[in-house]
Write a protein that holds these residues in place. Structure first.
Motif, short mmCIF file in Angstrom:
data_model
loop_
_atom_site.label_atom_id
_atom_site.label_comp_id
_atom_site.label_asym_id
_atom_site.label_seq_id
_atom_site.Cartn_x
_atom_site.Cartn_y
_atom_site.Cartn_z
N SER A 194 32.99 36.47 30.65
CA SER A 194 33.78 37.15 29.64
C SER A 194 32.97 37.35 28.36
O SER A 194 33.11 38.36 27.68
N PHE A 195 32.06 36.40 28.04
CA PHE A 195 31.22 36.67 26.87
C PHE A 195 30.24 37.80 27.14
O PHE A 195 30.10 38.72 26.33
N TRP A 196 29.56 37.76 28.29
CA TRP A 196 28.49 38.73 28.51
C TRP A 196 28.98 40.15 28.73
O TRP A 196 28.20 41.09 28.74
N ILE A 197 30.31 40.32 28.94
CA ILE A 197 30.86 41.68 28.95
C ILE A 197 30.70 42.31 27.57
O ILE A 197 30.44 43.50 27.44
N LEU A 198 30.86 41.47 26.54
CA LEU A 198 30.99 42.02 25.18
C LEU A 198 29.76 42.81 24.71
O LEU A 198 29.92 43.91 24.18
N PRO A 199 28.54 42.29 24.85
CA PRO A 199 27.40 43.09 24.38
C PRO A 199 27.35 44.46 25.05
O PRO A 199 27.00 45.46 24.40
N LEU A 209 47.90 33.16 36.10
CA LEU A 209 47.72 33.90 34.84
C LEU A 209 47.15 35.29 35.12
O LEU A 209 47.55 36.27 34.49
N LEU A 210 46.23 35.37 36.10
CA LEU A 210 45.72 36.70 36.48
C LEU A 210 46.86 37.55 37.00
O LEU A 210 46.91 38.77 36.75
N GLY A 211 47.78 36.90 37.72
CA GLY A 211 48.96 37.62 38.22
C GLY A 211 49.80 38.16 37.08
O GLY A 211 50.25 39.31 37.12
N ILE A 212 49.98 37.34 36.04
CA ILE A 212 50.74 37.81 34.87
C ILE A 212 50.03 39.01 34.24
O ILE A 212 50.65 40.02 33.90
N SER A 231 38.73 39.76 26.79
CA SER A 231 39.64 38.88 26.05
C SER A 231 40.72 38.30 26.96
O SER A 231 41.19 37.19 26.71
N ILE A 232 41.10 39.01 28.04
CA ILE A 232 42.06 38.43 28.98
C ILE A 232 41.45 37.20 29.66
O ILE A 232 42.08 36.14 29.75
N LEU A 233 40.19 37.33 30.11
CA LEU A 233 39.54 36.20 30.77
C LEU A 233 39.37 35.04 29.80
O LEU A 233 39.59 33.87 30.15
N GLY A 234 39.01 35.37 28.56
CA GLY A 234 38.88 34.32 27.55
C GLY A 234 40.20 33.59 27.34
O GLY A 234 40.23 32.36 27.21
N ALA A 235 41.29 34.36 27.34
CA ALA A 235 42.61 33.76 27.12
C ALA A 235 43.03 32.89 28.30
O ALA A 235 43.59 31.81 28.12
N ILE A 236 42.73 33.36 29.51
CA ILE A 236 43.08 32.56 30.70
C ILE A 236 42.36 31.22 30.65
O ILE A 236 42.94 30.16 30.90
N ASN A 237 41.09 31.26 30.25
CA ASN A 237 40.32 30.03 30.14
C ASN A 237 40.96 29.06 29.14
O ASN A 237 41.04 27.86 29.39
#
Lengths: 534, 180
Positions: free
Chosen positions: A116-121, B15-18, A170-176
């Motif tokens: 998720s970080f390396w997507i940003l650059p 959460l991915l499902g949500i 940011s979704i992946l960051g939030a899931i983490n």
């Protein structure tokens, strides 16, 4: 983990060295550092764009840039500051602090957060590359309203894909964050013992998971409208451009709380520390944060009162918006009550937190004014709106981030920064931010429209003042990276665990600098109870 | 796989499902939006594009002024507007008005007129028996012609309404026509 017990070894953490440490990073502190450095870089790129805007607006007439580029600057400034500076800075702070604060050794999903970080650059290279394509960078505003956004030439698909990538990141960051908080807490770290930064981030993360995909959906619809002949927003085919505004702001309003809630958390950590008192009304703070998050889903149409909606809807959105003042008022009251009869001291984190408290509240008040439908008819699309959201975002979110960095930096690097220079940074920022944005209230009330590169001569004086404030604010931010660099290279070592004598919480039970992996053995119940407010 | 790893994986998938669900919800807002427009009558295209059988029941004691407006979606290429700018009507009586269009784009074109009505509450009382907006209009290079709209205003229309604006925006629909 066995080698950890050999504490005598100098570098007992087995850090990977060279570029591998960063490209393959899975350590929560390395990831956090990368996020924060990236956010800082974007802050200065977005800030440079703001300088172009303020330079053009220094006096009436067209001086420096053509209108298309001016509008590109306002659009790109917003996108970069929101998605490139503030959101990655919060994710960086979350990665750094959450494991330390909940008693975990690491974040739950280290590889996912590396991705998720390396997507940003890549996302921001794509976005910034639009400056050099035919037709120029996106200029239709960060809200991407159709049909204007569709008329922007080659930058349009690049904008959409960049937004998709930022959203995924940011979704992946939030899931983490959610998985770490819910699954990785040390035994005894009950939900209501968690520090408020963790609480506000948990709620922020749920907001992100709920609304970032809606933005992804909205921009996907724009994309298919443009390239594949769908007519979601094309009136000729039975679509409705106003619908985009509804979908966008269904994302957009929770988004503004995504930008500010973690700042609430940081301020709730800092004010008790420098008041040497426990936080007043810890539980009320948690419930207020949750209420704000809930209300953020039912107020979106206050961003679009003038597009046409039934009277009942206008009333509903006006009143639900005003309702947000109640939980926010609870928070402001509790922060103030925390300071009441405390023994206050004014180190840089506290100064930034106090400026946050005072100036964010001003932004909240102008927000209440804008919530009033008939008043909004007058104020909408003027500099009053610009003043409002900059008051909540600059001395709100940005000061919150800076307060957090000044608060935890000694713990991160094990050195104290130059206190005097940091106070200079604070006072220059706090004075210039008001010189910059306060006159924009007057300009807006007098009717100066936003997103226009030229203006009528009666607006000249306050624009000059605002531009001077802008240049002053921009220049004084250069102190920030200098201070951090000096602190890392040659700061005075902090020998104790608690860099601040009044500090609460688990992160202050770890040595300074914080060890590469945080809590290899979970903290004891007694240590957890000592750090908790509840 | 430890218990913690399994718990982390399960929560991540949930959460991915949500997230996936809210991506879908973004699209579900489209039909939802149309339903809400239908219920409230605001911005409701379907009422303006519905062909209605006229039952004449004139109310000669009431006069309402109808104003016509014509706009072109992207400037240039078309001349488009009403033949007469205003007409005075009695509710319950069938009227006819004409709009002219002239294709100056230099190509054969298909255009779609999209109606709008103000005040928006009136949409429920303003019925069209015939309208050039019901179907795409084909124009050859440089072709010009007048296009009819026939309408009747329901006598039940609220008493305070004495002026209605009917506006059309003329869109280039050449790329959309095949899909409609």
């Amino acid at each position: 983990m066995a080698e950890h017990s050999v504490a005598a070894a100098h570098d007992h953490d087995h850090k990977p060295h060279g570029w591998r440490r960063w490209v393959y990073a899975t350590n929560h502190k390395d990831i956090g550092t990368m996020y924060l450095v990236f956010a800082c870089l974007m802050f200065f790129i977005g800030g440079a764009m703001a300088m172009v805007i303020r330079a053009e607006l220094f006096k009436p007439g067209m001086q420096l840039v053509d209108p298309q580029l001016f509008n590109s600057m306002t659009t790109m400034h917003a996108l970069i500051m929101i998605f490139g500076a503030v959101m990655p800075a919060w994710t960086g702070l979350a990665n750094w602090m959450i494991p330390m604060q909940v008693g975990a050794p690491e974040m739950a999903l280290p590889r996912l957060i590396n991705f998720s970080f390396w997507i940003l650059p890549f996302a921001f290279t794509l976005l910034l590359a639009t400056l050099f394509v035919p037709g120029g960078a996106p200029a239709g505003g960060w809200t991407m309203y159709p049909p204007l956004v569709l008329q922007n030439g080659a930058s349009f698909p690049m904008l959409i894909f960049a937004v998709h990538m930022m959203g995924a990141s940011s979704i992946l960051g939030a899931i983490n964050v959610v998985v770490t908080i819910l699954n990785m807490r040390a035994p005894g770290m009950t939900l209501l013992r968690m520090p408020l930064f963790v609480w506000t981030w948990l709620i922020t993360a749920y907001l992100l998971i709920a609304v970032m995909p809606v933005l992804a959906g909205a921009v996907t619809m724009l994309l298919t409208d443009h390239f594949f002949g769908t007519t979601f927003f094309t009136a000729a085919g039975g679509g409705d451009p106003v619908m985009f505004q509804h979908i966008f702001w269904f994302f957009g309003h929770p988004e503004v709380y995504i930008l500010i809630l973690p700042a609430f958390g940081i301020v709730s950590e800092i004010i008790p520390t420098f008041s040497r008192k426990p936080l007043f009304g810890y539980e009320a703070m948690v419930y207020a944060t949750a209420s704000i998050a809930f209300l953020s889903f039912i107020v979106w149409a206050h961003h679009m009162f003038v597009v046409g909606m039934p009277l009942a809807a206008q009333l509903f959105f006006m009143l639900s918006t005003m309702l947000i003042a109640i939980p926010t008022g609870v928070k402001v009251f509790n922060w103030t009550a925390t300071m009441w009869k405390g023994s206050l001291s004014f180190e840089p984190p506290m100064l930034f937190a106090l400026a946050f408290l005072f100036l964010f509240t001003i932004g909240g008040f102008s927000g209440l004014m804008l919530a009033i439908v008939p008043a909004d008819y007058q104020y909408q699309d003027t500099y009053f709106v610009v003043a409002h959201f900059h008051y909540v975002l600059v001395p709100g979110a940005i000061f919150g981030i800076m307060a957090g960095v000044y608060y935890w930096l000694p713990k991160w690097v094990g050195n104290m920064y130059h206190m005097g220079l940091a106070k200079w940074h604070f006072w220059l920022s706090a004075i210039f931010v008001n010189v910059l944005f306060f006159p924009q209230h007057f300009l807006g009330l007098a009717g100066m429209p936003r997103r226009i590169p030229d203006y009528a001569v009666q607006f000249t004086d306050w624009n000059m003042v605002s531009s001077i404030g802008g240049f002053g604010f921009g220049l004084s931010q250069l102190l920030f990276p200098i201070l951090i660099y000096m602190c890392v290279k040659s700061g005075k070592p902090v020998k104790v665990n608690k860099a601040w004598e009044g500090a609460h919480g688990l992160e202050w039970e770890l040595p300074s600098p914080a060890p590469y992996h945080s809590w290899q053995t979970p903290p004891s119940d007694a240590i957890i109870a000592k750090g908790a407010f509840h | 796989m430890t218990v913690l790893d399994r718990a982390n994986r399960n929560l991540t998938l949930k959460l991915l499902g949500i997230a996936l669900g809210s991506f879908g919800f973004g699209f579900a807002l489209v039909p939802l939006y149309n339903v809400i427009c239908g219920v409230t009558g605001v911005g409701d295209q379907s009422a303006l594009l519905r062909r209605v059988k006229a039952i004449e029941n004139p109310d000669p004691n009431r006069t309402i002024t109808i104003e016509f407006l014509g706009n072109v979606a992207s400037a240039g290429g078309w001349e488009f507007g009403p033949v007469a700018r205003t007409v005075e009507i009695h509710p319950g009586k069938l009227y006819s008005a004409e709009f002219f269009a002239h294709n100056l784009t230099g190509r054969d074109m298909t255009a779609q007129a999209v109606p709008n009505i103000a005040p928006s509450k009136v949409a429920a009382y303003f019925h069209k028996t015939e309208c050039f907006c019901f179907s795409p209009q084909h124009f050859k290079v440089n072709e010009q012609r007048n296009m009819p709209v026939r309408f009747i205003v329901d006598p039940a229309i609220p008493k305070y309404i004495d002026r209605i604006t009917l506006a059309y925006t003329f869109y280039d629909a050449s790329s959309q026509v095949s899909k409609r």
